[in-house]
Design a protein around this motif. Structure first.
Motif: not given
Length: 573
Positions: A455-457, A444
């Motif tokens: 984190s997002s993305g 991730e």
């Protein structure tokens, strides 16, 4: 109490203390008997109170440190003083010895003893107005304080100083050589020191003590109290700093926080006062060193502080207290040459020297600490990942892998002692790899900072390549840690005496073993791989064995359990 005429008679009523102990014929001459005068030992009588001991008292023991065989076979020696009489309220060694001989315990508080007159103050101008200090020709006074009664009680027991020195140079000194063995054998620290030499012996006793000897914390508290008293009295000396470094090493090795962090920072400040550096050392208001051995000793003390400063920041990623060494600074010279005082081999190479050039054991440890600092700076970088940052990370990882390979191929590793001495730098080089790459192995995308916050993305293609390469390097480093642990375990099985001398094994290897355990727990929880399960079964008893000498190992075992998915599953049910 003796009358005045009795005190003036040239002969004593009974033999002196030293002759009584050695069961020798004494002519009872005063102020010192003929035998003590010929042999150069301190002479004293029970019919007059003794003064607090000075460095001269330690010189009696120190003369017996000239050769290892003599140290081991020498008969017991006790401290005595001359017949001048201080104030009656001061404790003397005869008081301590009397209590010991009568079977009573000496439990006096760590209170400083010394002359009642006002001692010279440390010149505050050194910090308040340095120009005034130099212009006025002010000087830093020599230490003139006394020694705490509990410290006296400990150091005056039989052969404590001799045995402690021998144990120290046979164990701790082999991987952290910061006290000159040659200068100690020659008695130079004793001649130049005062109560600070007692402080150094006490710190040596602390760092060489087995866990059961320090379990109640008495020796540690005694050492911290004595050191604090010397600082409050304005004592500034290399001996005192060496003692402080050994206390910091003890705190690190036994996971005593936040004391370890604070003590290492204090060492960095103290080194600044003494003007220590790996480069030029020019402090006109501190006594200058006339020998190369002494100059090298100061440089090695600075490096020890640098090493501890980098290690103490590994897990927390907090800023370091000691600046990076300059490229033209000097690495320590060959350890054996320094121990022997051999100036013909005094080749100190520059810090910028490539790692492929041969170095001694301690110099390799210094190089590994430099790489730890680089890895920590990389881990503290909170900027978003970009191509430049990725390139810097991989460049550092490649250099660390190359450094590790060079040390692994050192010809001297076939010797057991050399193998153990090089374990520290070999493990720290791989610890630096974990610091640099560990968070990058996560599938991730993680936010910059601490705590593995997702984190997002999605990751970029360059980040995915970095993840793949980091995973390979971390897995390899983890397997290498297991291999080193098994090699050392096999050596200990073949030589049982090593099990009782685990002080020869540097606690600096423990971080890598912990990283390997955490990594194995991670992979085991993901895929149930038997190799990782087998590694954990090997590493835990290995760490437990080292935990009998360094409490830090036990603490790492506790922390590794948080990565054990099986344990977490049980705790959640």
């Amino acid at each position: 109490m003796a009358t005045a005429p009795e005190r003036l008679t040239p002969c004593a009523d009974q033999a002196c203390i030293a002759c009584k102990k050695q069961k020798r014929r004494c002519d009872r001459a005063k102020p010192e008997c003929g035998l003590c005068k010929r042999t150069g030992r301190v002479c004293g009588y029970n019919d007059a109170p003794d003064p607090p001991p000075t460095a001269a008292a330690f010189a009696v023991l120190q003369r017996r440190l000239s050769e290892l065989e003599e140290r081991l076979n020498a008969p017991p020696t006790t401290f005595t003083g001359d017949v001048s009489s201080p104030a009656a309220s001061y404790h003397t060694l005869s008081d301590v010895g009397g209590a010991q001989n009568s079977g009573q315990s000496v439990a006096s508080p760590s209170q400083f003893i010394g002359p009642s007159q006002q001692e010279p103050e440390f010149p505050a101008a050194l910090f308040l107005d340095i120009d005034c200090f130099v212009w006025a020709g002010l000087q830093v006074p020599d230490p003139s304080v006394g020694i705490p009664t509990d410290v006296l009680a400990l150091l005056s027991q039989g052969n404590v100083v001799v045995d402690t020195s021998t144990d120290y140079f046979n164990t701790i000194h082999t991987w952290m050589p910061i006290v000159s063995k040659k200068r100690m054998d020659l008695g130079i620290p004793v001649r130049e020191g005062g109560p600070d030499i007692a402080m150094l012996f006490l710190a040596m006793k602390l760092i060489t003590a087995q866990i059961d000897e320090v379990a109640d914390g008495t020796l540690y508290s005694m050492s911290k109290g004595f050191l604090s008293g010397l600082e409050a009295s304005g004592v500034v000396s290399l001996l005192c700093l060496q003692a402080m470094v050994l206390i910091a090493l003890y705190e690190y090795s036994h996971s005593i926080y936040p004391a370890a962090w604070m003590t290492v920072g204090a060492c960095a400040r103290y080194a600044e006062i003494l003007g220590l550096s790996c480069g030029e050392m020019d402090v006109p208001f501190i006594r200058q060193v006339a020998t190369w051995t002494g100059i090298e000793e100061r440089r090695r003390v600075w490096w020890a502080i640098f090493i501890l400063d980098r290690l103490i920041s590994m897990g927390s990623r907090r800023p370091c207290s000691v600046a990076e060494p300059p490229s033209d600074g000097r690495l320590p010279v060959d350890d054996e040459a320094w121990d022997a005082g051999d100036v013909t081999r005094a080749w100190g190479l520059a810090v910028s020297t490539h790692y492929q050039v041969h170095q001694s054991f301690y110099a390799r440890l210094c190089q590994a600490a430099i790489y730890i600092g680089h890895a920590e700076a990389c881990a503290r970088n909170k900027q978003p990942m970009n191509n430049l940052h990725i390139t810097e990370i991989m460049s550092l990882a490649e250099e660390l892998s190359g450094f590790s390979a060079v040390i692994d191929n050192t010809p001297a590793l076939s010797n057991t002692d050399n193998f153990i001495r090089l374990l520290g730098p070999r493990c720290l080089a791989r610890s630096a790899l974990f610091i640099t790459l560990d968070s990058l192995t996560c599938p991730e995308k993680l936010r910059p900072g601490i705590g593995y916050t997702v984190s997002s993305g999605a990751k970029t293609q360059e980040e995915i390549k970095l993840q793949s390469r980091s995973m390979q390097v971390v897995q390899q480093a983890s397997q290498q840690a297991h291999h080193l642990a098994m090699e050392l375990s096999a050596m200990i099985e073949l030589d049982e005496s090593l099990r009782w001398q685990l002080g020869k094994v540097s606690p600096f290897i423990l971080d890598l073993m912990y990283c390997s355990m955490a990594t194995s727990h991670w992979f085991l929880g993901e895929n149930g791989d038997e190799v990782n399960q087998s590694n954990l079964k090997d590493l835990k008893p290995f760490m437990e064995m080292l935990g009998t000498r360094w409490r830090l190992s036990k603490k790492y075992i506790e922390l590794a359990s948080f990565y054990d998915i099986t344990s977490r599953a049980k705790n959640n049910t």
